[in-house]
Design a protein around this motif. Structure first.
Motif, PDB file in Angstrom:
ATOM      1  N   UNK A  79       0.817  -1.206   0.000  1.00 46.38           N
ATOM      2  CA  UNK A  79       0.000   0.000   0.000  1.00 46.38           C
ATOM      3  C   UNK A  79       0.858   1.266   0.000  1.00 46.38           C
ATOM      4  N   UNK A  80       1.994   1.218   0.649  1.00 46.76           N
ATOM      5  CA  UNK A  80       2.861   2.393   0.671  1.00 46.76           C
ATOM      6  C   UNK A  80       3.468   2.689  -0.701  1.00 46.76           C
ATOM      7  N   UNK A  81       3.604   1.637  -1.509  1.00 44.03           N
ATOM      8  CA  UNK A  81       4.244   1.809  -2.822  1.00 44.03           C
ATOM      9  C   UNK A  81       3.233   1.680  -3.977  1.00 44.03           C
ATOM     10  N   UNK A  82       2.002   1.955  -3.711  1.00 47.37           N
ATOM     11  CA  UNK A  82       0.979   1.829  -4.751  1.00 47.37           C
ATOM     12  C   UNK A  82       1.179   2.853  -5.874  1.00 47.37           C
ATOM     13  N   UNK A  83       1.565   4.093  -5.520  1.00 51.00           N
ATOM     14  CA  UNK A  83       1.683   5.167  -6.493  1.00 51.00           C
ATOM     15  C   UNK A  83       3.078   5.278  -7.113  1.00 51.00           C
ATOM     16  N   UNK A  84       3.929   4.357  -6.842  1.00 55.56           N
ATOM     17  CA  UNK A  84       5.274   4.413  -7.417  1.00 55.56           C
ATOM     18  C   UNK A  84       5.225   4.074  -8.906  1.00 55.56           C
ATOM     19  N   UNK A  85       6.203   4.592  -9.619  1.00 54.55           N
ATOM     20  CA  UNK A  85       6.288   4.333 -11.055  1.00 54.55           C
ATOM     21  C   UNK A  85       7.099   3.080 -11.358  1.00 54.55           C
ATOM     22  N   UNK A  86       7.654   2.476 -10.281  1.00 51.15           N
ATOM     23  CA  UNK A  86       8.482   1.273 -10.470  1.00 51.15           C
ATOM     24  C   UNK A  86       7.550   0.063 -10.541  1.00 51.15           C
ATOM     25  N   UNK A  87       7.288  -0.326 -11.769  1.00 51.42           N
ATOM     26  CA  UNK A  87       6.342  -1.427 -11.977  1.00 51.42           C
ATOM     27  C   UNK A  87       6.852  -2.734 -11.389  1.00 51.42           C
ATOM     28  N   UNK A  88       8.137  -2.953 -11.581  1.00 52.04           N
ATOM     29  CA  UNK A  88       8.710  -4.222 -11.065  1.00 52.04           C
ATOM     30  C   UNK A  88       8.595  -4.295  -9.542  1.00 52.04           C
ATOM     31  N   UNK A  89       8.818  -3.174  -8.884  1.00 51.55           N
ATOM     32  CA  UNK A  89       8.723  -3.151  -7.422  1.00 51.55           C
ATOM     33  C   UNK A  89       7.292  -3.405  -6.980  1.00 51.55           C
ATOM     34  N   UNK A  90       6.353  -2.797  -7.708  1.00 57.05           N
ATOM     35  CA  UNK A  90       4.949  -3.000  -7.356  1.00 57.05           C
ATOM     36  C   UNK A  90       4.559  -4.464  -7.522  1.00 57.05           C
ATOM     37  N   UNK A  91       5.006  -5.027  -8.629  1.00 59.57           N
ATOM     38  CA  UNK A  91       4.681  -6.439  -8.884  1.00 59.57           C
ATOM     39  C   UNK A  91       5.304  -7.339  -7.811  1.00 59.57           C
ATOM     40  N   UNK A  92       6.524  -6.996  -7.429  1.00 58.22           N
ATOM     41  CA  UNK A  92       7.226  -7.795  -6.414  1.00 58.22           C
ATOM     42  C   UNK A  92       6.508  -7.699  -5.073  1.00 58.22           C
ATOM     43  N   UNK A  93       6.105  -6.462  -4.716  1.00 57.54           N
ATOM     44  CA  UNK A  93       5.410  -6.291  -3.444  1.00 57.54           C
ATOM     45  C   UNK A  93       4.045  -6.983  -3.473  1.00 57.54           C
ATOM     46  N   UNK A  94       3.386  -6.891  -4.635  1.00 60.85           N
ATOM     47  CA  UNK A  94       2.095  -7.553  -4.757  1.00 60.85           C
ATOM     48  C   UNK A  94       2.231  -9.072  -4.649  1.00 60.85           C
ATOM     49  N   UNK A  95       3.269  -9.622  -5.303  1.00 58.35           N
ATOM     50  CA  UNK A  95       3.510 -11.076  -5.233  1.00 58.35           C
ATOM     51  C   UNK A  95       3.827 -11.514  -3.798  1.00 58.35           C
ATOM     52  N   UNK A  96       4.609 -10.689  -3.119  1.00 64.23           N
ATOM     53  CA  UNK A  96       4.969 -11.010  -1.734  1.00 64.23           C
ATOM     54  C   UNK A  96       3.745 -10.963  -0.839  1.00 64.23           C
ATOM     55  N   UNK A  97       2.865 -10.003  -1.085  1.00 69.26           N
ATOM     56  CA  UNK A  97       1.654  -9.898  -0.286  1.00 69.26           C
ATOM     57  C   UNK A  97       0.739 -11.082  -0.537  1.00 69.26           C
ATOM     58  N   UNK A  98       0.665 -11.489  -1.802  1.00 69.46           N
ATOM     59  CA  UNK A  98      -0.156 -12.638  -2.130  1.00 69.46           C
ATOM     60  C   UNK A  98       0.368 -13.907  -1.460  1.00 69.46           C
ATOM     61  N   UNK A  99       1.691 -14.064  -1.485  1.00 66.77           N
ATOM     62  CA  UNK A  99       2.299 -15.244  -0.847  1.00 66.77           C
ATOM     63  C   UNK A  99       2.086 -15.209   0.666  1.00 66.77           C
ATOM     64  N   UNK A 100       2.194 -14.048   1.240  1.00 69.15           N
ATOM     65  CA  UNK A 100       1.980 -13.910   2.681  1.00 69.15           C
ATOM     66  C   UNK A 100       0.546 -14.251   3.035  1.00 69.15           C
ATOM     67  N   UNK A 101      -0.370 -13.847   2.140  1.00 66.85           N
ATOM     68  CA  UNK A 101      -1.768 -14.160   2.364  1.00 66.85           C
ATOM     69  C   UNK A 101      -2.003 -15.659   2.308  1.00 66.85           C
ATOM     70  N   UNK A 102      -1.392 -16.320   1.328  1.00 65.10           N
ATOM     71  CA  UNK A 102      -1.533 -17.776   1.217  1.00 65.10           C
ATOM     72  C   UNK A 102      -0.937 -18.477   2.448  1.00 65.10           C
ATOM     73  N   UNK A 103       0.216 -17.973   2.858  1.00 65.86           N
ATOM     74  CA  UNK A 103       0.867 -18.571   4.044  1.00 65.86           C
ATOM     75  C   UNK A 103       0.009 -18.399   5.294  1.00 65.86           C
TER      76      UNK A 103
END
Length: 335
Positions: free
Chosen positions: A158-182
């Motif tokens: 959520x802190x990096x939602x407005x960033x222009x770094x697409x790769x970072x957003x995707x990485x944070x989103x993937x990490x959040x998804x994995x954390x949710x699954x865990x």
């Protein structure tokens, strides 16, 4: 007053604690120890009775009044005989006590075997409960940690939602998804362990109540058994006193028939040697052959008297064989 029962008063707030169960087991162990102590007491008392019986039997065989006669002789014979009977009754009492001690041993072993199966089941449940509780608490910790990891991952995304770094957003989103699954997996395992623990707890509750009822019944049975055993024991001792008194009563009856005067007369008639005493020893004069009683006498000693005085004649005036001498030293002895 309401009766109290084991199943209502031996719980503990801590699920893994066995304090209530342990208190009951300690009570049962103390009861088993009491049974053993009463059993040993009976055996020791039996040994005492047996030694006393043997000593009394030996005493009854000893000579007592062997030379006595008549009614007292009969009384003493009854006295020895009843002493022997008393010793035999004590010997029988010792055997009865050993039989009672054997019953206590059998009762103790019977309760031990009945307890063994229940204790094994409860020990297994306690281990399962403790093990499952540990797994549940571990899964809870894992679940809570995964939830914190998920929240942290969501916050980073959520802190990096407005960033222009697409790769970072995707990485944070993937990490959040994995954390949710865990977190979801941890939640599932945690719930599964709680359910399993609940099932084990239900089984434990059921078996604990059942064990409390069985152990309470055993305790009631043990108390009744020991109470009746001791009651029977003292009744046997009282009966022994009654038996001994009955045997001693035979001695008293015999002594009542003991007639002192009859025994004296019996001895006189049996052993008399004569009804006249020996005659006194008298003094015998060596020269005259006359006898006089020996020893001092109130009567004067008999005097030796001559015949009547002859008429004097011419022929015997000078007779030296006759004299009228009034002399106190006169003697009939002639020289």
């Amino acid at each position: 007053m309401k009766n109290l029962h084991f199943k209502d008063f031996f719980w503990y707030p801590d699920l893994t604690s066995t304090a209530g169960y342990d208190a009951i087991i300690q009570y049962l162990n103390d009861g088993k120890r009491t049974c053993k102590e009463v059993e040993d007491f009976m055996k020791a008392r039996a040994s005492i009775e047996e030694r006393y019986a043997k000593d009394l039997l030996g005493l009854s065989k000893k000579v007592c009044g062997h030379t006595e006669m008549n009614t007292l002789k009969r009384s003493l014979d009854v006295f020895k005989l009843q002493t022997e009977h008393v010793s035999l009754s004590h010997l029988q009492l010792a055997q009865t006590m050993r039989e009672e001690a054997k019953k206590i041993e059998e009762f103790r072993e019977k309760q031990k075997e009945a307890r063994k199966k229940i204790e094994q089941q409860m020990d297994a449940l306690h281990k399962q409960k403790s093990s499952q509780f540990k797994r549940t608490m571990d899964s809870k910790k894992t679940y809570e940690q995964k939830c914190r990891d998920k929240e942290e991952a969501d916050q980073n995304m959520n802190r990096n939602t407005n960033t222009n770094n697409t790769k970072l957003v995707e990485k944070l989103h993937s990490k959040a998804q994995q954390a949710k699954l865990n977190a979801e997996e941890a939640d599932r395992l945690y719930q599964q362990n709680v359910i399993a623990l609940g099932k084990i707890r239900d089984d434990w509750l059921k078996e604990h109540v059942n064990a409390c009822e069985i152990f309470e019944n055993q305790s009631v049975e043990r108390i009744n058994f020991l109470r009746n055993t001791v009651w029977t024991h003292v009744n046997q001792l009282s009966q022994q006193c009654v038996t001994s008194d009955e045997l001693y009563e035979e001695v008293r009856r015999s002594l009542e028939q003991c007639d002192v005067q009859e025994d004296i007369e019996h001895f006189v008639n049996l052993r008399q040697t004569g009804d006249k005493p020996a005659a006194p020893v008298v003094y015998e004069n060596f020269y005259t052959g006359l006898r006089s009683p020996a020893g001092p006498s109130r009567n004067p000693p008999p005097s030796v008297r001559r015949g009547p005085l002859p008429n004097p004649t011419q022929n015997n005036r000078d007779d030296s064989h006759h004299s009228l001498v009034q002399d106190g030293d006169y003697s009939v002895i002639q020289y």
